[in-house]
Enzyme design. Structure first.
Site, PDB file in Angstrom:
ATOM      1  N   GLY A  69       0.819  -1.212   0.000  1.00 34.56           N
ATOM      2  CA  GLY A  69       0.000   0.000   0.000  1.00 34.56           C
ATOM      3  C   GLY A  69       0.848   1.255   0.000  1.00 34.56           C
ATOM      4  N   SER A 194      -4.450  -1.475   0.567  1.00 33.56           N
ATOM      5  CA  SER A 194      -3.446  -2.435   1.023  1.00 33.56           C
ATOM      6  C   SER A 194      -4.146  -3.689   1.524  1.00 33.56           C
ATOM      7  CB  SER A 194      -2.596  -1.815   2.137  1.00 33.56           C
ATOM      8  OG  SER A 194      -1.519  -2.656   2.469  1.00 33.56           O
ATOM      9  N   ALA A 195      -3.782  -4.847   0.959  1.00 32.87           N
ATOM     10  CA  ALA A 195      -4.529  -6.078   1.210  1.00 32.87           C
ATOM     11  C   ALA A 195      -4.481  -6.526   2.663  1.00 32.87           C
ATOM     12  CB  ALA A 195      -4.012  -7.188   0.304  1.00 32.87           C
ATOM     13  N   CYS A 320       5.253   7.929  24.355  1.00 30.64           N
ATOM     14  CA  CYS A 320       6.008   7.024  25.218  1.00 30.64           C
ATOM     15  C   CYS A 320       6.335   5.707  24.531  1.00 30.64           C
ATOM     16  CB  CYS A 320       5.219   6.735  26.489  1.00 30.64           C
ATOM     17  SG  CYS A 320       4.736   8.218  27.375  1.00 30.64           S
TER      18      CYS A 320
END
Length: 460
Positions: A69, A194-195, A320
């Site tokens: 992606g 994106s797969a 953090c």
């Protein structure tokens, strides 16, 4: 173990696994060859492209497969900008885009282009009017995600697309998070996905470029994928990606309703169970499975480790948990609390019992982390003393500066001020957020000999 990080990568869908195994036997040959094995591979590739195009809402010849992606985003942005270089070099992005889009914008700016970043409201949504105002005669491309990957807020893509279309500017939509739930509405020009976000295998991205959009692929030429994604196609993974997208779409309506109920349960009950929590993101215009909240006085990395020990895999945008020690760009753009940030993203099939168990475990886990850090109790007060105080938190990272502020705010009378000295970038976000949550006045910041001085006035 309850896996609650589907926004990063969804578990492989059973249909994807079946299609992957089957295509390993049938789709190993070069689809560009004319012999029998090549023709068989070409048929599989064409069928996958047609299935994917139907799910996206474009023509098969408008869609190409990429190795990821991120590569789809980079290729789409670079190709669209190059195709419209005669128009200008102005690029528009939102402040909460995925890092792949922002990195592409940085590369464009480093190469001499100009970038305008459109801000968002506290829920993480852009104002379509702000996008319209950012459009110029030399704007070559605008980018807007369909939904945010950290807080789940859906963006007004249709209205932004209307403004871009009226100005003659193509709009690239990063649809990675939303494509498994349905098509992206609106008159977009380019779209990426994106797969592994919808239960397909990793290593498969997609780039759709509408006919009529000026597009010039960058880099060395290649005869594959219309020259827009060079290299041998990972055919088994592509077939599995297309099969899984069709499968999750068939289940999407029912599963979306179920996950929305579960995430709404988390959104409503976490503030009841855990004091000093801010639930972030739009309460209604959001993806079904994502809910994000931030906890005052909590070290995000420690909290994630403790939840992992308790059997829950979650993620965070807290500074953090970052090697840069700065809050995520999404939380920073929204202006919300970043410390102790937890993103819960439920994959399809999540059991309600797992969510209930998470809600049972969370309060004690947060309390234990706060106790280790010496955080004040929610009702703790201190007798008033002098009119002004200085808290030296230099060299101390989140959430210590806010904890120290909370400990001493009662030491000054109403109207008195506390000056917090900090060199942690997160303080710029978290101290104002603390003030809003605790009903105190954030006066502003001033330069200090070291770091920055954050001024807080006690009003209650």
């Amino acid at each position: 173990m309850a896996y609650f990080d589907a926004a990063s990568a969804a578990p492989l869908h059973p249909v994807a696994r079946q299609a992957l195994l089957a295509s390993l036997d049938e789709g190993w040959a070069d689809p560009a060859r004319l012999y029998r094995e090549g023709r068989r591979a070409r048929l599989l590739l064409d069928a996958a492209r047609e299935a994917m195009a139907e799910c996206v809402g474009c023509r098969p010849d408008e869609l190409v497969f990429t190795p990821s992606g991120t590569r789809a985003v980079h290729s789409g942005v670079a190709g669209a900008l190059a195709g419209r270089r005669r128009v200008g070099s102005h690029l528009i992005v939102s402040a909460v885009e995925h890092s792949s889009v922002l990195h592409a914008a940085e590369a464009h700016e480093a190469g001499g282009g100009e970038v305008t970043q459109v801000g968002v409201d506290r829920a993480g949504a852009v104002d379509p009017a702000a996008y319209a105002a950012a459009l110029r005669e030399d704007t070559a491309l605008a980018c807007l995600q369909s939904a945010n990957h950290e807080v789940g807020t859906e963006q007004p893509v249709s209205r932004v697309a209307e403004a871009c279309r009226a100005a003659g500017v193509p709009l690239l939509v990063d649809a990675a998070q939303s494509l498994g739930w349905g098509r992206v509405e609106g008159d977009w020009s380019l779209l990426t996905g994106s797969a592994h976000k919808w239960g397909g295998p990793s290593g498969v991205g997609l780039l759709a470029v509408r006919k009529g959009v000026r597009f010039a692929p960058q880099g060395p030429g290649d005869e594959r994928e219309s020259g827009r994604a060079p290299g041998f196609e990972n055919l088994p993974a592509i077939v599995a990606a297309a099969a899984s997208l069709r499968a999750v779409r068939a289940e999407a309506t029912a599963e979306a309703a179920r996950l929305r109920e579960l995430t709404e349960r988390i959104r409503s009950r976490v503030p009841e169970l855990v004091p000093d929590v801010e639930v972030v993101g739009d309460p209604s215009r959001r993806l079904p499975g994502i809910v994000t909240f931030s906890c005052l006085y909590v070290d995000g990395e420690t909290l994630l480790h403790e939840l992992d020990r308790a059997g829950f895999s979650v993620s965070s945008g807290s500074s953090c948990t970052s090697s840069t020690l700065t809050p995520s760009h999404v939380l920073r753009a929204m202006g919300v609390l970043s410390e102790g940030n937890v993103r819960v993203s439920l994959p399809p099939g999540t059991a309600a019992e797992d969510v209930e168990r998470f809600l049972e475990v969370l309060p004690g886990t947060v309390a234990a982390v706060r106790e280790k850090l010496g955080a004040p109790a929610a009702t703790e007060t201190v007798r008033a003393a002098g009119p002004d105080l200085v808290v030296d938190a230099l060299g101390r990272r989140c959430p210590i500066p806010v904890i120290e502020l909370a400990k001493v705010i009662g030491d000054v009378p109403v109207g008195g001020t506390v000056r917090v000295l900090s060199d942690d970038e997160a303080a710029r976000l978290d101290i104002p957020a603390w003030c809003e949550m605790r009903g105190q006045e954030y006066v502003g910041e001033e330069p200090a000999e070291r770091g920055t001085a954050y001024l807080v006035r006690r009003v209650s």
